[in-house]
Scaffold this motif. Structure first.
Motif, PDB file in Angstrom:
ATOM      1  N   PRO A 160       6.936   7.927   4.550  1.00  0.00           N
ATOM      2  CA  PRO A 160       5.728   7.435   3.943  1.00  0.00           C
ATOM      3  C   PRO A 160       6.104   6.623   2.627  1.00  0.00           C
ATOM      4  N   SER A 161       6.927   7.303   1.818  1.00  0.00           N
ATOM      5  CA  SER A 161       7.257   6.408   0.524  1.00  0.00           C
ATOM      6  C   SER A 161       7.933   5.187   0.946  1.00  0.00           C
ATOM      7  N   GLU A 162       8.979   5.162   1.820  1.00  0.00           N
ATOM      8  CA  GLU A 162       9.770   3.819   2.580  1.00  0.00           C
ATOM      9  C   GLU A 162       8.822   2.934   2.804  1.00  0.00           C
ATOM     10  N   GLU A 163       7.740   3.344   3.915  1.00  0.00           N
ATOM     11  CA  GLU A 163       6.805   2.262   4.470  1.00  0.00           C
ATOM     12  C   GLU A 163       6.033   1.748   3.492  1.00  0.00           C
ATOM     13  N   ILE A 164       5.489   2.330   2.519  1.00  0.00           N
ATOM     14  CA  ILE A 164       4.530   1.647   1.271  1.00  0.00           C
ATOM     15  C   ILE A 164       5.112   0.802   0.631  1.00  0.00           C
ATOM     16  N   ARG A 165       6.715   1.000   0.209  1.00  0.00           N
ATOM     17  CA  ARG A 165       7.320   0.186  -0.705  1.00  0.00           C
ATOM     18  C   ARG A 165       7.794  -1.055   0.242  1.00  0.00           C
ATOM     19  N   ASP A 166       8.219  -0.506   1.457  1.00  0.00           N
ATOM     20  CA  ASP A 166       8.393  -2.010   2.336  1.00  0.00           C
ATOM     21  C   ASP A 166       7.060  -2.839   2.570  1.00  0.00           C
ATOM     22  N   CYS A 167       5.933  -2.427   2.671  1.00  0.00           N
ATOM     23  CA  CYS A 167       4.952  -3.007   2.952  1.00  0.00           C
ATOM     24  C   CYS A 167       4.469  -3.945   1.633  1.00  0.00           C
TER      25      CYS A 167
END
Length: 276
Positions: A41-48
């Motif tokens: 979840p943390s990687e996804e939000i940072r990528d977004c």
């Protein structure tokens, strides 16, 4: 990475603005945000965040540079997608709100922005993650109350149908339930820190018809340092710009009859540190 011109324009706007509203739009229809392997979840939000900032900086309108607005609306036009009113009854719109550094009024702002982004009058359910507290201090009912009261007001104003909590143990969930005017309909449990649902929590939830859900969100989904890094990687020469995320809302829209996700996205609000 955006072009030098786009990054320069974005940097100038970020230097003038005091508030940044970032919306990813529907991630399911934006191929650039898809990953071959599921991200945390943390990687996804940072990528977004990083890719939304990057795409936004490439397409800044010249008029925007002339206006220098205090509130910047950062989004990618082709990813924005509203719900078809004719399909609304077939869909369940859910959201989880993470307060990063703000006050209880952020609850109202986040819900209003989510309704506007999706083109709906109300959200079917909103779960609030416990707001961050200082180390060594235990989460208490008194701390939760202002945030819950904001959610209750939104239920009474028909902006939300049902409200829920996350990561409350049996004691705190019971305290909230007994105090609240609008009772929590659900409570999320992080199975990373608890492999089996606690029996006392399970018994209480069953007695008072509270749905227990599971999640894998970290305790801190988006920290200030992570947001700052995403900003610097997206906007060239933005190292001197200090921005603090206030809240992050993750939404999903599910087709009730089929159980599939039709929309998924993030909305966040950040404030510039004017003392920097």
């Amino acid at each position: 990475m955006g072009t030098d011109g786009g990054s320069a324009s974005a940097r100038l706007l970020l230097e003038q603005a005091t508030t940044l509203n970032l919306q990813t739009g529907n991630l399911l229809n934006w191929g650039r945000l898809r990953k071959k392997c599921p991200a945390s979840p943390s990687e996804e939000i940072r990528d977004c965040i990083q890719k939304t900032l990057n795409e936004w900086s490439l397409k800044i309108s010249p008029d925007l540079n002339q206006e220098k607005p205090e509130v910047l609306e950062c989004n990618v036009a082709q990813a924005m997608e509203k719900i078809n009113p004719e399909e609304r009854e077939e869909l369940k719109v859910s959201a989880k709100l993470f307060i990063v550094r703000s006050n209880s009024s952020s609850v109202r702002d986040a819900v209003n922005m989510a309704c506007s982004a999706l083109g709906v009058a109300q959200l079917d359910s909103v779960i609030i993650a416990p707001p961050p507290i200082e180390d060594g201090i235990n989460l208490s009912l008194e701390y939760l109350q202002p945030y819950w009261q904001e959610l209750e007001n939104l239920v009474q104003n028909e902006k939300i149908v049902a409200i829920g909590t996350s990561d409350l143990d049996k004691t705190l969930l019971e305290q909230l339930y007994l105090w609240a005017q609008v009772k929590p309909s659900s409570n999320q449990v992080n199975l990373a820190s608890c492999c089996v649902m606690p029996p006392d929590l399970t018994a209480f939830a069953k007695e008072f018809d509270i749905q227990l859900l599971t999640h894998n969100d970290p305790k801190e989904l988006l920290c200030e340092a992570s947001f700052q890094e995403a900003l610097q990687e997206s906007i060239q020469n933005s190292q001197a710009l200090e921005w603090t995320p206030l809240w992050l809302l993750r939404y999903s829209v599910i087709v009730k009859s089929r159980g599939i996700i039709k929309y998924k996205g993030y909305i966040l609000q950040a404030k510039r540190n004017l003392s920097s």
